[in-house]
Design a protein around this motif. Sequence first.
Motif, PDB file in Angstrom:
ATOM      1  N   ARG A  10      45.906  -2.045   3.262  1.00 48.49           N
ATOM      2  CA  ARG A  10      46.738  -1.761   4.417  1.00 48.49           C
ATOM      3  C   ARG A  10      46.275  -2.679   5.538  1.00 48.49           C
ATOM      4  O   ARG A  10      45.086  -2.735   5.862  1.00 48.49           O
ATOM      5  CB  ARG A  10      46.578  -0.307   4.820  1.00 48.49           C
ATOM      6  CG  ARG A  10      47.434   0.077   5.973  1.00 48.49           C
ATOM      7  CD  ARG A  10      47.311   1.544   6.251  1.00 48.49           C
ATOM      8  NE  ARG A  10      48.221   1.889   7.318  1.00 48.49           N
ATOM      9  CZ  ARG A  10      48.224   3.030   7.934  1.00 48.49           C
ATOM     10  NH1 ARG A  10      47.389   3.971   7.565  1.00 48.49           N
ATOM     11  NH2 ARG A  10      49.067   3.267   8.895  1.00 48.49           N
ATOM     12  N   GLN A  11      47.203  -3.412   6.106  1.00 45.68           N
ATOM     13  CA  GLN A  11      46.896  -4.329   7.191  1.00 45.68           C
ATOM     14  C   GLN A  11      47.520  -3.798   8.473  1.00 45.68           C
ATOM     15  O   GLN A  11      48.676  -3.379   8.470  1.00 45.68           O
ATOM     16  CB  GLN A  11      47.457  -5.714   6.903  1.00 45.68           C
ATOM     17  CG  GLN A  11      46.890  -6.353   5.660  1.00 45.68           C
ATOM     18  CD  GLN A  11      47.623  -7.646   5.326  1.00 45.68           C
ATOM     19  OE1 GLN A  11      48.775  -7.825   5.656  1.00 45.68           O
ATOM     20  NE2 GLN A  11      46.917  -8.541   4.671  1.00 45.68           N
ATOM     21  N   ALA A  12      46.765  -3.824   9.547  1.00 43.60           N
ATOM     22  CA  ALA A  12      47.289  -3.361  10.824  1.00 43.60           C
ATOM     23  C   ALA A  12      46.882  -4.330  11.928  1.00 43.60           C
ATOM     24  O   ALA A  12      45.766  -4.833  11.940  1.00 43.60           O
ATOM     25  CB  ALA A  12      46.778  -1.961  11.137  1.00 43.60           C
ATOM     26  N   CYS A  13      47.815  -4.586  12.846  1.00 45.66           N
ATOM     27  CA  CYS A  13      47.564  -5.419  14.018  1.00 45.66           C
ATOM     28  C   CYS A  13      48.047  -4.643  15.236  1.00 45.66           C
ATOM     29  O   CYS A  13      49.026  -3.907  15.162  1.00 45.66           O
ATOM     30  CB  CYS A  13      48.350  -6.723  13.939  1.00 45.66           C
ATOM     31  SG  CYS A  13      48.022  -7.725  12.487  1.00 45.66           S
ATOM     32  N   GLU A  14      47.368  -4.830  16.364  1.00 47.37           N
ATOM     33  CA  GLU A  14      47.776  -4.125  17.577  1.00 47.37           C
ATOM     34  C   GLU A  14      47.647  -5.057  18.773  1.00 47.37           C
ATOM     35  O   GLU A  14      46.728  -5.875  18.848  1.00 47.37           O
ATOM     36  CB  GLU A  14      46.915  -2.881  17.774  1.00 47.37           C
ATOM     37  CG  GLU A  14      47.377  -2.037  18.954  1.00 47.37           C
ATOM     38  CD  GLU A  14      46.661  -0.709  19.018  1.00 47.37           C
ATOM     39  OE1 GLU A  14      47.155   0.239  18.406  1.00 47.37           O
ATOM     40  OE2 GLU A  14      45.608  -0.655  19.678  1.00 47.37           O
ATOM     41  N   THR A  74      52.265  -2.199  17.443  1.00 46.06           N
ATOM     42  CA  THR A  74      51.416  -2.030  16.272  1.00 46.06           C
ATOM     43  C   THR A  74      52.228  -2.414  15.047  1.00 46.06           C
ATOM     44  O   THR A  74      53.318  -1.871  14.833  1.00 46.06           O
ATOM     45  CB  THR A  74      50.927  -0.572  16.137  1.00 46.06           C
ATOM     46  OG1 THR A  74      50.330  -0.166  17.371  1.00 46.06           O
ATOM     47  CG2 THR A  74      49.911  -0.432  15.014  1.00 46.06           C
ATOM     48  N   TRP A  75      51.711  -3.345  14.245  1.00 40.20           N
ATOM     49  CA  TRP A  75      52.374  -3.820  13.023  1.00 40.20           C
ATOM     50  C   TRP A  75      51.502  -3.400  11.851  1.00 40.20           C
ATOM     51  O   TRP A  75      50.336  -3.780  11.767  1.00 40.20           O
ATOM     52  CB  TRP A  75      52.552  -5.322  13.080  1.00 40.20           C
ATOM     53  CG  TRP A  75      53.098  -5.982  11.851  1.00 40.20           C
ATOM     54  CD1 TRP A  75      52.480  -6.948  11.114  1.00 40.20           C
ATOM     55  CD2 TRP A  75      54.371  -5.780  11.227  1.00 40.20           C
ATOM     56  NE1 TRP A  75      53.290  -7.353  10.080  1.00 40.20           N
ATOM     57  CE2 TRP A  75      54.464  -6.645  10.123  1.00 40.20           C
ATOM     58  CE3 TRP A  75      55.447  -4.926  11.498  1.00 40.20           C
ATOM     59  CZ2 TRP A  75      55.572  -6.700   9.286  1.00 40.20           C
ATOM     60  CZ3 TRP A  75      56.556  -4.983  10.667  1.00 40.20           C
ATOM     61  CH2 TRP A  75      56.614  -5.854   9.585  1.00 40.20           C
ATOM     62  N   ILE A  76      52.065  -2.598  10.965  1.00 46.00           N
ATOM     63  CA  ILE A  76      51.330  -2.110   9.798  1.00 46.00           C
ATOM     64  C   ILE A  76      52.063  -2.545   8.541  1.00 46.00           C
ATOM     65  O   ILE A  76      53.256  -2.251   8.373  1.00 46.00           O
ATOM     66  CB  ILE A  76      51.203  -0.572   9.820  1.00 46.00           C
ATOM     67  CG1 ILE A  76      50.434  -0.136  11.069  1.00 46.00           C
ATOM     68  CG2 ILE A  76      50.506  -0.071   8.553  1.00 46.00           C
ATOM     69  CD1 ILE A  76      50.424   1.350  11.303  1.00 46.00           C
ATOM     70  N   LYS A  77      51.351  -3.268   7.677  1.00 47.99           N
ATOM     71  CA  LYS A  77      51.872  -3.648   6.356  1.00 47.99           C
ATOM     72  C   LYS A  77      51.155  -2.776   5.344  1.00 47.99           C
ATOM     73  O   LYS A  77      49.931  -2.771   5.283  1.00 47.99           O
ATOM     74  CB  LYS A  77      51.579  -5.117   6.049  1.00 47.99           C
ATOM     75  CG  LYS A  77      52.445  -6.106   6.784  1.00 47.99           C
ATOM     76  CD  LYS A  77      53.821  -6.209   6.237  1.00 47.99           C
ATOM     77  CE  LYS A  77      53.872  -7.098   5.022  1.00 47.99           C
ATOM     78  NZ  LYS A  77      55.208  -7.365   4.546  1.00 47.99           N
ATOM     79  N   ASP A  78      51.925  -2.041   4.553  1.00 49.84           N
ATOM     80  CA  ASP A  78      51.335  -1.129   3.580  1.00 49.84           C
ATOM     81  C   ASP A  78      52.268  -1.032   2.381  1.00 49.84           C
ATOM     82  O   ASP A  78      53.434  -0.666   2.528  1.00 49.84           O
ATOM     83  CB  ASP A  78      51.128   0.245   4.217  1.00 49.84           C
ATOM     84  CG  ASP A  78      50.280   1.177   3.378  1.00 49.84           C
ATOM     85  OD1 ASP A  78      49.621   0.706   2.433  1.00 49.84           O
ATOM     86  OD2 ASP A  78      50.268   2.379   3.680  1.00 49.84           O
ATOM     87  N   ASP A 137      59.740   3.428  15.878  1.00 49.76           N
ATOM     88  CA  ASP A 137      59.278   2.731  14.692  1.00 49.76           C
ATOM     89  C   ASP A 137      60.448   2.010  14.034  1.00 49.76           C
ATOM     90  O   ASP A 137      61.489   2.621  13.796  1.00 49.76           O
ATOM     91  CB  ASP A 137      58.697   3.714  13.656  1.00 49.76           C
ATOM     92  CG  ASP A 137      57.362   4.307  14.087  1.00 49.76           C
ATOM     93  OD1 ASP A 137      56.740   3.766  15.017  1.00 49.76           O
ATOM     94  OD2 ASP A 137      56.945   5.297  13.464  1.00 49.76           O
TER      95      ASP A 137
END
Length: 141
Positions: A10-14, A74-78, A137
């Motif tokens: 899981r990748q997250a950026c904020e 917030t960008w979450i790739k999952d 979202d």
Amino acid sequence: MAAQLNTMLRQACEHVCPLPPVPGAVSDVRRRAGDVMAAWDVCPEIVEDALLVVSELLTNAVVHALPPAHLRLTWIKDAGLGTLRIEVTDAGPAYGTGDAQDGIDPDEHGRGEQIVHALAARHGIHIHSGGVSRWADLVAA
């Protein structure tokens, strides 16, 4: 029987950006949000909608709330999906319920919530001791 582990990370950026109480701030912060989404490689299919939601939530904070305000992305790739959370927090309402707002043309305002509702997979409002946070979202495959 062997258990299969989820090996997808899981990748997250904020990113947090203040909204200065000056003319032109909404367009400046919107431009910065576009740059941030490009750097994160956010799916192009949601960037245009995301920028519209950013504009609507920021404008709401400028017109209806007390400063300070800030934008949090917030960008979450999952598991192959991407979710962009757009959140604007302000210090709370500038006017009481039913108070007149001088200079606000009702024909030019009041559709922002409908736009956010139409574009977001989920959205809401969180009232807390520090003020009010409005979030949305957007989800991309």
